[in-house]
Motif scaffolding. Sequence first.
Motif, mmCIF file in Angstrom:
data_model
loop_
_atom_site.group_PDB
_atom_site.id
_atom_site.type_symbol
_atom_site.label_atom_id
_atom_site.label_comp_id
_atom_site.label_asym_id
_atom_site.label_seq_id
_atom_site.Cartn_x
_atom_site.Cartn_y
_atom_site.Cartn_z
ATOM 1 N N PRO A 19 0.800 -1.231 0.000
ATOM 2 C CA PRO A 19 0.000 0.000 0.000
ATOM 3 C C PRO A 19 0.834 1.282 0.000
ATOM 4 O O PRO A 19 0.313 2.347 -0.324
ATOM 5 C CB PRO A 19 -0.829 -0.120 1.281
ATOM 6 N N ALA A 20 2.101 1.186 0.352
ATOM 7 C CA ALA A 20 2.951 2.380 0.379
ATOM 8 C C ALA A 20 3.657 2.628 -0.954
ATOM 9 O O ALA A 20 4.402 3.595 -1.085
ATOM 10 C CB ALA A 20 3.995 2.256 1.496
ATOM 11 N N GLU A 21 3.428 1.764 -1.928
ATOM 12 C CA GLU A 21 4.079 1.891 -3.235
ATOM 13 C C GLU A 21 3.171 2.657 -4.201
ATOM 14 O O GLU A 21 2.120 2.164 -4.619
ATOM 15 C CB GLU A 21 4.400 0.512 -3.803
ATOM 16 N N GLY A 22 3.566 3.859 -4.562
ATOM 17 C CA GLY A 22 2.735 4.701 -5.412
ATOM 18 C C GLY A 22 2.640 4.252 -6.855
ATOM 19 O O GLY A 22 1.679 4.597 -7.547
ATOM 20 N N ARG A 23 3.617 3.482 -7.324
ATOM 21 C CA ARG A 23 3.612 3.114 -8.742
ATOM 22 C C ARG A 23 2.428 2.235 -9.109
ATOM 23 O O ARG A 23 1.952 2.278 -10.243
ATOM 24 C CB ARG A 23 4.927 2.400 -9.092
ATOM 25 N N GLU A 30 -3.447 4.881 -14.886
ATOM 26 C CA GLU A 30 -3.176 4.784 -16.325
ATOM 27 C C GLU A 30 -4.155 3.833 -17.005
ATOM 28 O O GLU A 30 -4.587 4.077 -18.143
ATOM 29 C CB GLU A 30 -1.743 4.325 -16.542
ATOM 30 N N LEU A 31 -4.499 2.754 -16.333
ATOM 31 C CA LEU A 31 -5.469 1.823 -16.898
ATOM 32 C C LEU A 31 -6.833 2.486 -17.041
ATOM 33 O O LEU A 31 -7.526 2.296 -18.047
ATOM 34 C CB LEU A 31 -5.574 0.576 -16.012
ATOM 35 N N ASP A 46 -4.134 10.743 -7.354
ATOM 36 C CA ASP A 46 -4.014 11.517 -6.113
ATOM 37 C C ASP A 46 -3.240 10.719 -5.064
ATOM 38 O O ASP A 46 -2.365 11.269 -4.368
ATOM 39 C CB ASP A 46 -5.393 11.881 -5.577
ATOM 40 N N ARG A 47 -3.545 9.442 -4.955
ATOM 41 C CA ARG A 47 -2.823 8.600 -3.994
ATOM 42 C C ARG A 47 -1.371 8.414 -4.427
ATOM 43 O O ARG A 47 -0.452 8.402 -3.597
ATOM 44 C CB ARG A 47 -3.531 7.246 -3.838
ATOM 45 N N ALA A 48 -1.158 8.276 -5.739
ATOM 46 C CA ALA A 48 0.204 8.080 -6.247
ATOM 47 C C ALA A 48 1.080 9.295 -5.955
ATOM 48 O O ALA A 48 2.242 9.153 -5.550
ATOM 49 C CB ALA A 48 0.167 7.805 -7.755
ATOM 50 N N THR A 49 0.548 10.497 -6.161
ATOM 51 C CA THR A 49 1.347 11.700 -5.903
ATOM 52 C C THR A 49 1.587 11.892 -4.412
ATOM 53 O O THR A 49 2.635 12.416 -4.011
ATOM 54 C CB THR A 49 0.660 12.958 -6.481
ATOM 55 N N ALA A 50 0.636 11.459 -3.596
ATOM 56 C CA ALA A 50 0.819 11.564 -2.141
ATOM 57 C C ALA A 50 1.886 10.583 -1.656
ATOM 58 O O ALA A 50 2.695 10.917 -0.777
ATOM 59 C CB ALA A 50 -0.509 11.309 -1.426
ATOM 60 N N SER A 58 3.649 10.377 -11.867
ATOM 61 C CA SER A 58 2.378 10.453 -11.138
ATOM 62 C C SER A 58 1.707 11.800 -11.380
ATOM 63 O O SER A 58 0.494 11.892 -11.573
ATOM 64 C CB SER A 58 2.614 10.231 -9.650
ATOM 65 N N TRP A 59 2.513 12.876 -11.384
ATOM 66 C CA TRP A 59 1.959 14.211 -11.618
ATOM 67 C C TRP A 59 1.504 14.362 -13.062
ATOM 68 O O TRP A 59 0.487 15.028 -13.342
ATOM 69 C CB TRP A 59 3.004 15.271 -11.279
ATOM 70 N N LEU A 60 2.226 13.752 -13.978
ATOM 71 C CA LEU A 60 1.832 13.797 -15.384
ATOM 72 C C LEU A 60 0.477 13.126 -15.572
ATOM 73 O O LEU A 60 -0.428 13.676 -16.206
ATOM 74 C CB LEU A 60 2.890 13.111 -16.248
#
Length: 230
Positions: A19-23, A30-31, A46-50, A58-60
Motif C-alpha cells: 500500500p505504500a508503493e505509489g507506482r 493509467e489503466l 491523487d494517492r500516487a502523488t501523495a 504520477s503528476w503527469l
Amino acid sequence: NKYYAGARTLAGKAASLLPAEGRFQELLGELALAEKKPRTAIPHFDRATALNPGYFGSWLGAGVAQLQAGDRNLAEKYLMRSSELLPTAPAAYYLGNIARERGDDGKALSYYRAAAQSQSAAGQAAATELVRLDLPRNPRNYITASARFDNAGRVFALLQNRAPVALRDVQITPVLIDRNGRIVQQGSAVSVREKLAPGAQVTVATGITGLTADQAPALRFRIDGARLAD
C-alpha cells in the motif's frame, strides 16, 4: 476489455500487498485513462502523488486525468509540477494546448517547440500544432521558394515544404528587390493547390519572361500563405 480487467485486477492486488508503493496506484490510474475513465483515474493519481511526490509520472498522469475531466486549472498545476521534476514531451504538449485555449499563443508556441524536439507521438502532435498556430503568421518559416530559368527565359519557382506536416494551398508572389532589400516591383501571385508532403518539392510556372541580366539576381519570392493539408 478483458485485458484491461485482468491488468486492473493484478495491479489492485499489488497495491493491496504494497500500500505504500505509489507506482501501483499510478498504474491503476493509467489503466483507467486507457479505458477513457478520467474521473476513475483521478483518485488513483491523487494517492500516487501523495505516496511518491518526487516522481514526475504520477503528476503527469494526474494532470492528464484532470484535463480530460475538464479541470484545466488543476491540470496545468499538476503538469507544471511534472515538468519541474522532469521535462517531457507529453507534459509540454498538454501545457501548450492549455495555453492555446486560454489565448496565450506565445506560451503555447514555446511549449509546442519544446515538445516537438521529441520523436514520440506527443512530439509529433506538438509539431503539428506548432505549425497550425505559427503558419498563418510566418509561412516563410515552412515554405522556401527559389527561382529557376529555362532556355527560353521563362521563370519558374521551386517550392519546398520544410514543415514536418503536409501543406497545401501555397501562395507566393514574385518580387524584385533593390540593393537594400526593399521591394520595388511585384508580379502576380502564384498558387499551388496540390498537397505537399514534408520535404516535397514542386516547380511552378510564374508567367514571368524576359528578365534582364540585371533583374534576375534581384528576383525573390514572397511567401504569402499556406494551409495544413489535413
